[in-house]
Enzyme design. Structure first.
Site, short mmCIF file in Angstrom:
data_model
loop_
_atom_site.label_atom_id
_atom_site.label_comp_id
_atom_site.label_asym_id
_atom_site.label_seq_id
_atom_site.Cartn_x
_atom_site.Cartn_y
_atom_site.Cartn_z
N GLU A 93 -0.45 1.11 4.32
CA GLU A 93 0.91 1.33 4.84
C GLU A 93 1.97 1.23 3.76
OE1 GLU A 93 -0.68 -1.46 8.14
OE2 GLU A 93 -1.56 -0.54 6.35
N ILE A 94 1.76 0.34 2.81
CA ILE A 94 2.81 0.08 1.84
C ILE A 94 2.82 1.09 0.70
CG2 ILE A 94 1.56 -1.56 0.41
CD1 ILE A 94 4.17 -3.31 0.50
#
Length: 524
Positions: free
Chosen positions: A323-324
């Site tokens: 996600e990051i």
């Protein structure tokens, strides 16, 4: 030009009642030394107080470092975050009704920074419809003292959307690796790039200040321009950390060069999982992947799928994402979740969620805390019998599950059950403390109805059986060898699922030390 100051001096710059934004995940991007100084100053003087904290992901190590440092009654009185589980002291205040708290989707928060920076009124998206974030349900409010409405239901061109409101950001509290004398910030020892630039821009354009903690100071004009992730013109104050413990790359390690892209780690150095029910579930989830897929893996059992694919020798055939911002390589499990071994690329946090929200990945594998007969999933707020309440928030779960065509949820059938794997079979030694397959989940983090209406393919993988959402109903499609359908599955549920007319036994190889189940799938 940025001014170099101590953490104690930085703490005194934060006004009472201000809104403070941070960036990162876990301890990645977290300015620990500044946070400790803020807490110490509050203990000594009572200031700053009544802060509103805003964060896009979990910030902390599930023990004493991270956002939990600020968990002092009166220091922070409002908290908006995607994930609140890793900050125990803050979480305790929320559960005690001593702090207002909203939990919103991770991708919404990290992209809302850009809306604030551009002075737009907010973010319009379908993400969150039908979940607890929807104002027709709970509006993201995590307790009774939370009364402010941050989300509105609107209609545009005849379709429903959620409108997440912008706000004024007074302080950006960030971390990098190196600052030159002009305040230019590089991230060479960080894993993910995170959303620090967007948070800094949001603060500057709100008339606020930007404080960045770093590990090193460099001469001006010595940093490569392409390495600078936050320009010095956006930075007001730099704190050079005096304690390396304030600079941990992740919750689990001070510095892993393979997370930062400064070393390629041999796959043989990455641990192979022992044969447990976790490995069984991760293997079965991996069977839903295809050669060439772009994939997201959630925390917990889903993150073990990366190890399964690597062990089988197919890590080059699948592109894993985090996600990051990580692309490729092998996503790490806790306590290093969010970082990747040998990533091919790292992009900023918000851009990754642009990809996710637009349906840009093929498969997502995520966790399962509770499920119900409508196929709803709860991972954000639930009770474990004997262990108490869990307030965690959704993280990136809502963005990813609502936008990906194929979603696999993986988790144990019951909470804290004891099982044994023997002779290619699963044996239940002791039933768990509480049921996870309920008539109705306590909070809707994923809507089965929304998924069915949008034609998504949804599977639920446990160690005992596999369910599929068919015509809006949970349906048993596979059962583990050694498991009795009535005693071990149906009697342990609070609802009666549909049973597939073509009910199959799970691949017995899943329950063996050696497994070649991915060979056919990957076209070997």
């Amino acid at each position: 030009m940025a001014k170099f100051i101590s953490a104690k001096e930085a703490a005194k710059l934060i006004p009472d009642g201000s809104t403070v934004g941070v960036a990162g995940m876990g301890l990645a991007g977290w300015p620990e030394e500044v946070a400790v100084a803020i807490a110490d100053n509050f203990k000594e003087t009572g200031h700053p107080c009544n802060l509103t904290m805003k964060q896009g992901s979990a910030m902390g190590d599930w023990r004493e470092r991270g956002m939990t440092r600020l968990g002092l009654e009166g220091l922070v009185t409002k908290w908006s975050a995607a994930h609140i589980g890793s900050a125990f002291a803050m979480n305790d205040l929320v559960r005690a009704e001593k702090m207002a708290c909203h939990c919103l989707p991770q991708g919404v928060i990290v992209n809302l920074w850009r809306e604030i920076a551009a002075k737009r009124p907010g973010l319009i998206t379908k993400v969150g419809l039908g979940t607890f974030v929807d104002p027709r349900l709970e509006g993201g409010k995590m307790n009774k003292v939370t009364t402010e409405d941050l989300v509105e239901l609107i209609e545009f061109n005849g379709e429903e959307y959620l409108f997440y409101k912008s706000f004024k950001l007074d302080v950006a509290m960030l971390r990098g690796t190196t600052a030159d004398e002009n305040g230019n910030i590089t991230f060479e020892n960080e894993g993910p790039i995170n959303e620090g630039l967007a948070v800094a821009q949001a603060a500057k354009n709100s008339g606020g200040i930007v404080i960045v903690q770093v590990e090193y100071q460099a001469l001006k004009n010595t940093l490569k321009p392409k390495d600078v992730k936050i320009p010095g013109a956006l930075v007001d104050y730099v704190v050079v950390a005096t304690d390396k413990n304030a600079c941990w790359q992740t919750e689990g390690v001070y510095y892993e060069p393979a997370f930062a892209g400064n070393l390629r780690k041999p796959l043989s150095a990455i641990p192979i999982l022992p044969l447990t029910e976790r490995k069984v579930m991760a293997r079965r989830a991996a069977m839903e992947l295809s050669k060439g897929d772009l994939v997201n893996l959630g925390v917990g059992i889903p993150s073990d799928v990366a190890s399964i694919v690597s062990e089988a020798g197919y890590i080059e055939e699948i592109t894993m994402t985090t996600e990051i911002g990580g692309f490729g390589g092998i996503p790490a499990s806790l306590p290093n979740f969010g970082s990747s071994y040998n990533a091919e690329a790292n992009i900023d946090h918000g851009s990754m969620f642009d990809l996710y929200d637009g349906g840009g990945i093929d498969v997502a594998v995520l966790g399962l805390a509770q499920a119900d007969e409508a196929g709803n999933i709860n991972v954000s707020k639930f009770t474990i019998p004997g262990l108490g309440d869990r307030l965690t928030g959704p993280g990136g779960f809502i963005n990813i599950t609502q936008s990906t065509q194929k979603v696999v949820f993986a988790g144990s059938f019951n909470a804290k059950c004891e099982v044994e794997i023997s002779d290619g079979k699963l044996i239940i030694k002791k039933e768990g403390r509480g049921k996870k397959l309920l008539k109705e989940v306590e909070q809707v983090t994923f809507s089965g109805k929304y998924a069915a209406e949008n034609g998504q393919e949804i599977l639920y993988v446990t160690e005992r059986c596999v369910f599929k959402l068919i015509n809006g109903k949970m349906t048993v499609i596979e059962i583990a060898p050694g498991i009795d359908l009535q005693k071990d599955i149906l009697d342990q549920m609070d609802f009666t699922p549909a049973i597939s007319a073509d009910l199959k036994e799970m691949d017995s190889g899943l329950f063996s030390e050696k497994w070649d189940g991915l060979d056919t799938i990957m076209g070997k």
